[in-house]
Design a protein around this motif. Structure first.
Motif, PDB file in Angstrom:
ATOM      1  N   ARG A  92      25.495  35.154   0.274  1.00 48.66           N
ATOM      2  CA  ARG A  92      24.478  36.194   0.443  1.00 48.66           C
ATOM      3  C   ARG A  92      23.226  35.583   1.039  1.00 48.66           C
ATOM      4  O   ARG A  92      22.880  34.439   0.726  1.00 48.66           O
ATOM      5  CB  ARG A  92      24.208  36.945  -0.853  1.00 48.66           C
ATOM      6  CG  ARG A  92      23.603  36.145  -1.976  1.00 48.66           C
ATOM      7  CD  ARG A  92      23.411  37.015  -3.215  1.00 48.66           C
ATOM      8  NE  ARG A  92      22.754  36.249  -4.262  1.00 48.66           N
ATOM      9  CZ  ARG A  92      21.421  36.158  -4.412  1.00 48.66           C
ATOM     10  NH1 ARG A  92      20.611  36.798  -3.595  1.00 48.66           N
ATOM     11  NH2 ARG A  92      20.895  35.419  -5.363  1.00 48.66           N
ATOM     12  N   ARG A  93      22.626  36.309   1.954  1.00 42.71           N
ATOM     13  CA  ARG A  93      21.374  35.880   2.590  1.00 42.71           C
ATOM     14  C   ARG A  93      20.437  37.075   2.525  1.00 42.71           C
ATOM     15  O   ARG A  93      20.266  37.793   3.500  1.00 42.71           O
ATOM     16  CB  ARG A  93      21.619  35.465   4.049  1.00 42.71           C
ATOM     17  CG  ARG A  93      22.623  34.335   4.264  1.00 42.71           C
ATOM     18  CD  ARG A  93      21.983  32.964   4.107  1.00 42.71           C
ATOM     19  NE  ARG A  93      20.859  32.743   4.994  1.00 42.71           N
ATOM     20  CZ  ARG A  93      20.931  32.345   6.249  1.00 42.71           C
ATOM     21  NH1 ARG A  93      22.106  32.113   6.805  1.00 42.71           N
ATOM     22  NH2 ARG A  93      19.843  32.156   6.980  1.00 42.71           N
ATOM     23  N   ASP A  94      19.896  37.315   1.338  1.00 46.43           N
ATOM     24  CA  ASP A  94      19.149  38.548   1.090  1.00 46.43           C
ATOM     25  C   ASP A  94      17.797  38.554   1.804  1.00 46.43           C
ATOM     26  O   ASP A  94      17.102  37.541   1.858  1.00 46.43           O
ATOM     27  CB  ASP A  94      18.900  38.724  -0.415  1.00 46.43           C
ATOM     28  CG  ASP A  94      20.187  38.858  -1.224  1.00 46.43           C
ATOM     29  OD1 ASP A  94      21.266  38.922  -0.612  1.00 46.43           O
ATOM     30  OD2 ASP A  94      20.103  38.901  -2.455  1.00 46.43           O
ATOM     31  N   GLU A 104      20.767  35.833   9.518  1.00 47.05           N
ATOM     32  CA  GLU A 104      21.045  36.329   8.157  1.00 47.05           C
ATOM     33  C   GLU A 104      22.084  37.450   8.205  1.00 47.05           C
ATOM     34  O   GLU A 104      22.930  37.579   7.323  1.00 47.05           O
ATOM     35  CB  GLU A 104      19.743  36.812   7.496  1.00 47.05           C
ATOM     36  CG  GLU A 104      18.798  35.669   7.173  1.00 47.05           C
ATOM     37  CD  GLU A 104      17.413  36.126   6.764  1.00 47.05           C
ATOM     38  OE1 GLU A 104      16.770  35.415   5.990  1.00 47.05           O
ATOM     39  OE2 GLU A 104      16.946  37.188   7.226  1.00 47.05           O
ATOM     40  N   VAL A 108      26.447  36.426   7.114  1.00 47.16           N
ATOM     41  CA  VAL A 108      27.069  37.153   6.005  1.00 47.16           C
ATOM     42  C   VAL A 108      28.287  37.931   6.496  1.00 47.16           C
ATOM     43  O   VAL A 108      29.351  37.898   5.867  1.00 47.16           O
ATOM     44  CB  VAL A 108      26.025  38.070   5.308  1.00 47.16           C
ATOM     45  CG1 VAL A 108      26.688  39.015   4.334  1.00 47.16           C
ATOM     46  CG2 VAL A 108      24.993  37.207   4.589  1.00 47.16           C
ATOM     47  N   THR A 112      32.241  37.083   5.233  1.00 46.87           N
ATOM     48  CA  THR A 112      32.990  38.073   4.448  1.00 46.87           C
ATOM     49  C   THR A 112      33.973  38.870   5.312  1.00 46.87           C
ATOM     50  O   THR A 112      35.151  38.985   4.965  1.00 46.87           O
ATOM     51  CB  THR A 112      31.999  39.042   3.759  1.00 46.87           C
ATOM     52  OG1 THR A 112      31.362  38.331   2.703  1.00 46.87           O
ATOM     53  CG2 THR A 112      32.701  40.250   3.181  1.00 46.87           C
ATOM     54  N   GLN A 150      19.890  43.850   0.522  1.00 49.67           N
ATOM     55  CA  GLN A 150      21.231  43.331   0.849  1.00 49.67           C
ATOM     56  C   GLN A 150      21.915  44.242   1.881  1.00 49.67           C
ATOM     57  O   GLN A 150      23.085  44.579   1.720  1.00 49.67           O
ATOM     58  CB  GLN A 150      22.101  43.276  -0.399  1.00 49.67           C
ATOM     59  CG  GLN A 150      21.678  42.251  -1.444  1.00 49.67           C
ATOM     60  CD  GLN A 150      22.784  41.937  -2.431  1.00 49.67           C
ATOM     61  OE1 GLN A 150      23.506  42.826  -2.860  1.00 49.67           O
ATOM     62  NE2 GLN A 150      22.914  40.679  -2.806  1.00 49.67           N
ATOM     63  N   ASN A 152      22.782  43.507   4.864  1.00 44.72           N
ATOM     64  CA  ASN A 152      23.852  42.710   5.482  1.00 44.72           C
ATOM     65  C   ASN A 152      25.063  42.589   4.541  1.00 44.72           C
ATOM     66  O   ASN A 152      26.208  42.878   4.911  1.00 44.72           O
ATOM     67  CB  ASN A 152      23.325  41.326   5.883  1.00 44.72           C
ATOM     68  CG  ASN A 152      22.564  40.606   4.768  1.00 44.72           C
ATOM     69  OD1 ASN A 152      22.370  41.141   3.677  1.00 44.72           O
ATOM     70  ND2 ASN A 152      22.152  39.376   5.048  1.00 44.72           N
ATOM     71  N   TYR A 153      24.802  42.179   3.313  1.00 44.77           N
ATOM     72  CA  TYR A 153      25.866  41.951   2.321  1.00 44.77           C
ATOM     73  C   TYR A 153      26.571  43.273   1.976  1.00 44.77           C
ATOM     74  O   TYR A 153      27.801  43.332   1.899  1.00 44.77           O
ATOM     75  CB  TYR A 153      25.214  41.329   1.088  1.00 44.77           C
ATOM     76  CG  TYR A 153      26.133  40.877  -0.019  1.00 44.77           C
ATOM     77  CD1 TYR A 153      26.726  39.613   0.002  1.00 44.77           C
ATOM     78  CD2 TYR A 153      26.375  41.697  -1.120  1.00 44.77           C
ATOM     79  CE1 TYR A 153      27.534  39.194  -1.046  1.00 44.77           C
ATOM     80  CE2 TYR A 153      27.175  41.279  -2.164  1.00 44.77           C
ATOM     81  CZ  TYR A 153      27.758  40.030  -2.129  1.00 44.77           C
ATOM     82  OH  TYR A 153      28.559  39.605  -3.171  1.00 44.77           O
TER      83      TYR A 153
END
Ligand code: NAP
Length: 241
Positions: A92-94, A104, A108, A112, A150, A152-153
């Motif tokens: 994770r790159r919050d 970022e 991610v 994933t 988040q 991206n995540y």
């Protein structure tokens, strides 16, 4: 022999999954990005307990590295194939979306989502040929509800659920199941920097989950008992939605 490959199994949830699958009798391929010592110690632990494990280091976001690692594994294992694939590696790159850097976002999704694509595509052929297989994708509560900070995540984990549902329908006739597991807050390095005491208050069970609890769910999905479960996104979150 049928192997289980668990990406990102040097630490955290992946480590617990690899241990559990080894206890269930599967030979396990342990994978990591850079933490070779931790991955090697897991291999030693499984061997010492009478199981079978080997280490295969590669970056799941690098298709060439995947190809090279799996090609050399296949050469050394002409009679074997990967029957259980657990796509667990994740980062994770919050950041708030307004401040989020390209790197970022891409790192991610590369880990994933692209990691899932490269690896699963590569290993699916053997599962289809053998008319048996399990693909288990570690998604997240963030992929179901989206979490601020988040984007991206959450996008990567939600996409993984969509991919799970679509792929499950492509391969069901060949007895290959594809499911996603959506953990809430689990104790691991990934959540080590968070304010656990505050976050625990959000969880109806008032605690973080443990990696071995996630591993039990993954092991069930990998087992013959779960042969009729496919295309599902199964939550394990202490009641947090
Ligand atoms: P973790 O403790 O940070 O471990 C991450 C693992 O992924 C490590 O083994 C790491 O290897 C590996 N990894 C990272 N990038 C990789 C890459 N490019 N190629 C290969 N391996 C890579 O994380 P965790 O908490 O166990 O999380 C495991 C999975 O569960 C992740 O997909 C995460 O998003 C998901 N998840 C976690 C939680 C939670 O609360 N912990 C909740 C929901 C979902 P190295 O040791 O070599 O760095």
């Amino acid at each position: 022999m049928k192997y289980a490959l668990v990406t990102g199994s040097s630490r955290g949830i992946g480590r617990a999954v690899a241990l559990k699958l080894a206890q269930d009798g599967f030979p396990v391929i342990v994978n990591c990005l850079s933490n070779i010592d931790a991955a090697a110690s897991l291999v030693a632990e499984i061997d010492a307990a009478g199981g079978k494990a080997e280490l295969l280091q590669f970056d799941v976001s690098d298709p060439e590295a995947i190809e090279a690692a799996l090609e050399s594994w296949a050469q050394a294992h002409p009679e074997d194939y990967v029957d259980i694939l657990v796509n667990n590696a994740g980062i994770r790159r919050d950041n708030l979306m307004i401040f989020m850097q390209n790197d970022e976002w891409h790192s991610v999704l590369d880990t994933t989502l692209n990691g899932f694509f490269y690896l699963t595509r590569r290993l699916l052929k053997d599962m289809l040929t053998h008319r048996h297989g399990r693909v288990i994708n570690i998604s997240s509560l963030s992929g179901l509800k989206g979490l601020p900070g988040q984007v991206n995540y959450s996008a990567a984990k939600a996409a993984l659920i969509g991919a799970t549902r679509a792929l499950s329908q492509e391969v069901a006739q060949r007895k290959v199941t594809v499911n996603a597991v959506c953990p809430g807050f689990i104790e691991s390095d990934m959540t080590a920097g968070l304010d656990r005491d505050e976050l625990k208050k959000l969880v109806p069970m008032r605690r973080f989950g443990r990696a071995d609890e996630v591993a039990d769910l993954v092991a069930f999905l990998a087992s013959d008992s779960a042969a009729y479960i496919t295309g599902q996104a199964i939550s394990i979150n202490g009641g947090l939605y």
